[in-house]
Write an enzyme that holds these catalytic residues in place. Structure first.
Site, PDB file in Angstrom:
ATOM      1  N   TYR A 132       0.888  -1.205   0.146  1.00  0.00           N
ATOM      2  CA  TYR A 132       0.139   0.231  -0.039  1.00  0.00           C
ATOM      3  C   TYR A 132       0.921   1.256  -0.200  1.00  0.00           C
ATOM      4  CZ  TYR A 132      -3.162   3.337   1.866  1.00  0.00           C
ATOM      5  OH  TYR A 132      -4.152   4.529   2.054  1.00  0.00           O
TER       6      TYR A 132
ATOM      7  N   THR B  80       5.285   2.328  14.015  1.00  0.00           N
ATOM      8  CA  THR B  80       3.884   3.072  14.172  1.00  0.00           C
ATOM      9  C   THR B  80       3.778   3.543  15.554  1.00  0.00           C
ATOM     10  OG1 THR B  80       1.714   2.097  14.781  1.00  0.00           O
ATOM     11  CG2 THR B  80       3.396   0.499  14.728  1.00  0.00           C
TER      12      THR B  80
ATOM     13  N   ARG C  51     -11.464  -5.418  20.289  1.00  0.00           N
ATOM     14  CA  ARG C  51      -9.907  -5.093  21.102  1.00  0.00           C
ATOM     15  C   ARG C  51      -9.955  -4.910  22.284  1.00  0.00           C
ATOM     16  NH1 ARG C  51      -6.732  -2.000  16.284  1.00  0.00           N
ATOM     17  NH2 ARG C  51      -7.396  -2.743  14.590  1.00  0.00           N
TER      18      ARG C  51
ATOM     19  N   LYS D 151       6.685  -4.381  16.293  1.00  0.00           N
ATOM     20  CA  LYS D 151       7.470  -3.030  15.699  1.00  0.00           C
ATOM     21  C   LYS D 151       8.255  -2.528  16.952  1.00  0.00           C
ATOM     22  CE  LYS D 151       5.623  -2.414  11.719  1.00  0.00           C
ATOM     23  NZ  LYS D 151       6.218  -2.139  10.304  1.00  0.00           N
TER      24      LYS D 151
ATOM     25  N   ASN E  86     -10.013   4.433   5.436  1.00  0.00           N
ATOM     26  CA  ASN E  86     -10.242   3.733   4.254  1.00  0.00           C
ATOM     27  C   ASN E  86     -11.412   2.761   4.540  1.00  0.00           C
ATOM     28  OD1 ASN E  86      -7.966   4.657   3.051  1.00  0.00           O
ATOM     29  ND2 ASN E  86      -6.560   2.749   3.539  1.00  0.00           N
TER      30      ASN E  86
ATOM     31  N   SER F 162      -0.886  -4.914  20.370  1.00  0.00           N
ATOM     32  CA  SER F 162      -1.372  -6.051  19.878  1.00  0.00           C
ATOM     33  C   SER F 162       0.245  -6.760  19.374  1.00  0.00           C
ATOM     34  CB  SER F 162      -1.854  -5.824  18.186  1.00  0.00           C
ATOM     35  OG  SER F 162      -1.084  -5.308  17.326  1.00  0.00           O
TER      36      SER F 162
ATOM     37  N   ALA G 241      -8.969   2.448   9.699  1.00  0.00           N
ATOM     38  CA  ALA G 241     -10.007   3.327   9.901  1.00  0.00           C
ATOM     39  C   ALA G 241     -10.778   3.987   8.787  1.00  0.00           C
ATOM     40  CB  ALA G 241      -9.990   4.085  11.185  1.00  0.00           C
TER      41      ALA G 241
ATOM     42  N   ASP H 280       9.929  -7.508  -3.010  1.00  0.00           N
ATOM     43  CA  ASP H 280       8.730  -8.208  -2.343  1.00  0.00           C
ATOM     44  C   ASP H 280       8.348  -9.450  -2.610  1.00  0.00           C
ATOM     45  OD1 ASP H 280       5.632  -8.031  -1.451  1.00  0.00           O
ATOM     46  OD2 ASP H 280       6.029  -5.738  -1.482  1.00  0.00           O
TER      47      ASP H 280
ATOM     48  N   TYR I  39       1.266  -7.684  16.553  1.00  0.00           N
ATOM     49  CA  TYR I  39       1.956  -6.918  15.529  1.00  0.00           C
ATOM     50  C   TYR I  39       2.794  -5.502  15.926  1.00  0.00           C
ATOM     51  CZ  TYR I  39       1.789  -2.830  12.460  1.00  0.00           C
ATOM     52  OH  TYR I  39       2.343  -1.730  12.004  1.00  0.00           O
ATOM     53  N   HIS I  40       1.968  -4.948  16.897  1.00  0.00           N
ATOM     54  CA  HIS I  40       2.446  -3.524  17.351  1.00  0.00           C
ATOM     55  C   HIS I  40       3.824  -3.859  18.201  1.00  0.00           C
ATOM     56  CE1 HIS I  40      -1.550  -1.745  16.386  1.00  0.00           C
ATOM     57  NE2 HIS I  40      -0.808  -0.623  15.961  1.00  0.00           N
TER      58      HIS I  40
ATOM     59  N   THR J 185     -18.295   1.596  11.128  1.00  0.00           N
ATOM     60  CA  THR J 185     -18.328   0.711  12.208  1.00  0.00           C
ATOM     61  C   THR J 185     -17.196   1.517  13.257  1.00  0.00           C
ATOM     62  OG1 THR J 185     -16.730  -0.466  10.898  1.00  0.00           O
ATOM     63  CG2 THR J 185     -18.747  -1.400  10.930  1.00  0.00           C
TER      64      THR J 185
END
Lengths: 394, 394
Positions: free
Chosen positions: A11, A144, A326, A185, A240, A179, A238, A31, A181-182, A253
């Site tokens: 992206y 992030t 979450r 990072k 997008n 998370s 969010a 990639d 993922y976070h 949502t």
């Protein structure tokens, strides 16, 4: 400058290749095209059709009159990374090549471990390949804003001066990521900081907010140059997601009370900031942290903004609250700095509404794609690793 | 209590199995016996001969009149961990099963990545297996005082109250670890803290100092129950290495100025502290951090202590400074807290000299083993990933 983009099919990676090329830089990248697989795995699809790697490269060559060295390969394969760096001799390496989704990392043990394994090891490989192949290159590492969590004090850029029991020190600002993922990072930030200390590597650690947008100007009218735009619960961020919901008349949502605040920025700002970081490298051994966002908004503010812009183009939008899948604070203090990029010349897009308007016009052309995948709009991945679709609570 | 020991074959794991069994607990454990391989890989050997797994288990059964469920298996294999937890139903899980050496992790890219991959993933597996198989079990996770680095302020136990720009918060204390290995422990601390937040798991994160010692009382006279003691540059920690050097008349190897301060503790204190942590679990969702050491010493103080004790048993010892293969501050402030374990009843061994005396008597019996491997006493693994033997600088 010669700029290597890890994750050049993503992206952010693909628009960055275009933005940097349009600014006169020479770009190469790698990639493994995993993002395309992951989105399919969770039942999603890019709202904008994206071209194959081959078609992207043809379109790129037509537009910029030069080829791009875009290799399909795994950043987990150290020899692949090191050999590519030896060939291309990058002056800057922008690392966007990671698994980027919090909910995806929360699915189960395998997704948690897979995320941390991929992200931690591929960042270590890039650090080692810089050290061993191009030690003067500058690493621009995508992190992030979520690394910081939501502390009850201001969030500085990476470091802060502390007084404790009468003594003072400048320390890394504590990370409280929300998370797996976070957390990956956060691990990368620690590893990258350490590498700068022992090897005199140059690094900029970007704490980026949530990005939104369908295109950048330099893509022109060639649809083959467009970037992906996801709206599923894992890879759709969010704004997008809200825009896609607005297009098909699905309620926006909001999770829980919707008072969660985060930093956000348009895609064009993300590209401008990354370019500024690349064009202004730190000194050898310097570890810089940039908080990168246009402004901090609550999710409710954003939903209202999307609703207002949608109504200008004739779309009626409702906003619903869903039980929050979450584990996170829904009301909290949030005051992050973002001065470092301003000092380098970053001019935040003030006109967020016109970005939203362009997004909705782009997305209207793809209404049917979104409608056909509307089932991915309601989250069911919960932070306790159960699966249960969120219900409307207000 | 039923206590599971991950890494039950190791320097700490094996004595802990004995100590906890002698205290009336029921013990089981897993180990892949990798430590035996790693030490051989770097040319080292345990100064004390250690029994095979089978002989250890026989000796254990003779002494305690009960068998121990000690399975050879990989903590990276999630199903192995989860099934073992389901079978044994531990009330506490002590996680000692990681790659524990800073220099080993600094050898090259493969050792760096291997260390972080092993340590981060096996800790994630243990967290997931607790959540999915024994959610009420208490995780006692071995970390290291090295996670904190050497900040210029006091080191609290895991968290501190901060005032910043007029607002206050209680935050995790920033970690500034000094090797890829130490960084892996920082990652584990972050992951473990996060797991307690989302899953209500109980966890104690042990920031342990450097352990020294050849035995604990509960081993009695059976040499098959003795634990390993390494003296190579990777797996031999400072005091253990100094004692081995003293035994064979090799100069004690101080790195650089030798003013580096660290927390240290005898093996028997480590065992007592781990038992206290196990016997006093935190509540669900609580994440406790214990700094675990007897006292903070500079490496020079310790070398002088070893020299003094050695001379009492007729050994003449010289102390030499070698150029430091590590990137670290050689003079720094160091004031860590260690109140939490004291509050639970930990009584630090005050008589370090008698521990050193016993160590040297034990090691004298193994003088020939140490002499035959004296080549591993001088470090050559450098923090810039080059290999060059340290030279005497004073």
């Amino acid at each position: 400058m010669r700029v290597f983009i890890a994750g050049i099919d993503g992206y952010l990676g693909w628009p960055l290749a275009i933005h940097l090329s349009a600014s006169g830089h020479e770009v190469a990248g790698a990639d493994l095209l995993l993002r395309r697989q992951w989105v399919a795995e969770v039942g999603g699809i890019s709202a904008q059709p994206i071209a194959s790697r081959e078609d992207r490269l043809s379109a790129f060559e037509e537009r910029f009159g030069k080829a791009i060295d875009f290799r399909v390969g795994d950043l987990m394969d150290y020899d692949f990374v090191k050999e590519f760096f030896k060939d291309f001799q990058p002056e800057a390496v922008v690392h966007l090549g990671q698994m980027p989704s919090a909910p995806y990392s929360m699915i189960d043990q395998a997704h948690c471990v897979g995320t941390q394994e991929n992200n931690v090891i591929n960042n270590l490989n890039i650090l080692w390949a810089i050290k061993e192949a191009v030690p003067d290159a500058h690493l621009v590492k995508l992190g992030t804003m979520g690394e910081y969590g939501t502390p009850n004090i201001d969030i500085p850029e990476g470091f802060f001066e502390v007084e404790f029991r009468g003594r003072r020190d400048r320390l890394p600002f504590p990370r409280q990521a929300g998370s797996w993922y976070h957390q990956s990072k956060v691990h990368d930030s620690h590893n990258t900081h350490f590498a700068t200390k022992i090897w005199d590597i140059r690094a900029t650690d970007i704490m980026q907010g949530v990005v939104f947008g369908t295109q950048i100007e330099e893509m022109g009218d060639d649809l083959r140059l467009r970037t992906r735009l996801d709206f599923d619960q894992c890879f759709g961020t969010a704004i997008n997601r809200f825009c896609c919901q607005a297009i098909i008349g699905h309620p926006l949502t909001l999770f829980g009370r919707g008072m969660q605040k985060r930093g956000f920025l348009p895609l064009l700002d993300s590209m401008a900031c990354l370019r500024l970081a690349v064009e202004n490298p730190p000194g050898p051994g310097e570890f810089r942290v940039f908080n990168q966002f246009e402004n901090a908004y609550s999710v409710t503010e954003l939903a209202n903004m999307v609703k207002a812009v949608a109504s200008e183009i004739g779309l009626e939008v409702t906003i619903n609250h869903y039980d929050n899948p979450r584990t996170e604070l829904e009301e909290h203090y949030y005051q992050p700095d973002r001065q470092h990029l301003i000092n380098l010349g970053y001019q935040p897009t003030r006109d967020t509404r016109s970005v939203l308007r362009q997004m909705m016009l782009d997305l209207q052309d793809n209404r049917e794609r979104i409608e056909a995948h509307a089932h991915v709009l309601i989250p069911d991945i919960r932070w306790d690793s159960s699966r249960r679709r969120s219900e409307i609570i207000g």
